[in-house]
Design a protein around this motif. Structure first.
Motif, mmCIF file in Angstrom:
data_model
loop_
_atom_site.group_PDB
_atom_site.id
_atom_site.type_symbol
_atom_site.label_atom_id
_atom_site.label_comp_id
_atom_site.label_asym_id
_atom_site.label_seq_id
_atom_site.Cartn_x
_atom_site.Cartn_y
_atom_site.Cartn_z
ATOM 1 N N SER A 1 -7.246 -1.594 -2.209
ATOM 2 C CA SER A 1 -7.481 -1.699 -0.308
ATOM 3 C C SER A 1 -8.894 -2.308 -0.499
ATOM 4 C CB SER A 1 -7.317 -0.365 -0.393
ATOM 5 O OG SER A 1 -6.165 0.638 -0.621
ATOM 6 N N ARG B 1 -9.402 -5.891 1.585
ATOM 7 C CA ARG B 1 -10.246 -4.888 3.252
ATOM 8 C C ARG B 1 -10.296 -6.352 4.240
ATOM 9 N NH1 ARG B 1 -14.024 -0.579 2.066
ATOM 10 N NH2 ARG B 1 -11.744 1.032 1.453
ATOM 11 N N LYS C 1 0.728 -1.267 0.048
ATOM 12 C CA LYS C 1 0.602 0.315 0.231
ATOM 13 C C LYS C 1 0.975 1.321 -0.073
ATOM 14 C CE LYS C 1 -3.700 0.050 2.459
ATOM 15 N NZ LYS C 1 -4.793 -0.300 3.595
#
Ligand code: HEC
Length: 206
Positions: free
Chosen positions: A39, A43, A23
């Motif tokens: 993301s 998640r 990320k």
């Protein structure tokens, strides 16, 4: 149990770090769309990993010995994680590179601190405890003939520091006896194995 959890904790922390690194790289290289897709995709896994990370961490910290010499490392680790996580959440949400990078730095630093902490503590602690148990078992059951260092040679016993036997061979002699040496039937199979390991690693070749 504690050992298994420790492995789980390491695995979860590694996965956690991996997601973080990906990320942060995406954010820093301005791949915002990719970052958002990533993301979103991860998640749920990220949430599970974070929860596992915290739960195993909390449980393990209740199991580890406190009052030792290096405990400040443990608190540093805790504070670093406690600071890094909110930084990351804000950093990724606002696409703020500096915050995200800082957070990653803190988390990887924590990983380093954790490593040092475990090395100095000699964790897994269970291993250490078992070693001192094995030493005590050896001294109570074997030293009368072999001596604490294995070299005593009472009643015709062999010098254990010079034995050519491997672990299995030593275990066999302990459980079955040989010649003048009685079988150590007072020891459970686990204890016999622990003593055999102690002889094999701490006495043999000394
Ligand atoms: C009553 C004395 C006595 C006690 C107690 C004793 N031993 Fe022995 N041990 C001997 C004798 C005697 C020998 C030699 C046997 C032979 O080769 O005939 C021997 C041999 C051994 C050997 C084989 C060494 C080799 O290289 O051949 C090992 C290993 C050993 N003992 C380990 C232990 C351990 C571990 C304990 C404690 C659980 C223990 N012994 C307790 C007397 C004893």
């Amino acid at each position: 149990m504690v050992k298994g959890l420790l492995h789980t904790h390491y695995l979860v922390v590694t996965l956690f770090l991996l997601i973080y690194v990906i990320k942060t790289i995406l954010l820093i290289s301005d791949k915002k769309e990719l970052l958002d897709t990533f993301s979103k995709k991860f998640r749920v896994s990220e949430m599970i990993i974070s929860v596992l990370f915290l739960l195993t961490g909390i449980y393990l910290s209740t199991q580890l010995p406190f009052g030792g010499k290096y405990d400040y490392l443990f608190w540093i680790k805790l504070v670093m994680v406690a600071v890094a996580i909110p930084l990351a959440i804000v950093g990724f949400k606002k696409h703020n590179k500096i915050l995200a990078a800082l957070s990653l730095l803190l988390i990887t630093g924590t990983y380093g601190v954790a490593e040092v902490y475990h090395k100095r503590k000699g964790i897994p602690k269970q291993g250490n405890e078992m070693l001192s148990d094995a030493k005590a078992l050896y001294e109570n059951n074997c030293s009368s003939c072999h001596g604490n260092n294995g070299k005593l040679g009472m009643s015709g016993s062999k010098d254990l520091s010079k034995t050519q036997l491997d672990l299995a061979g030593i275990n066999q002699i302990i459980t079955q006896g040989k010649g003048m040496m009685p079988a150590a039937s007072q020891l459970s199979p686990e204890q016999a194995q622990a003593v055999a390991e102690y002889v094999n690693t701490s006495i043999k070749g000394q």
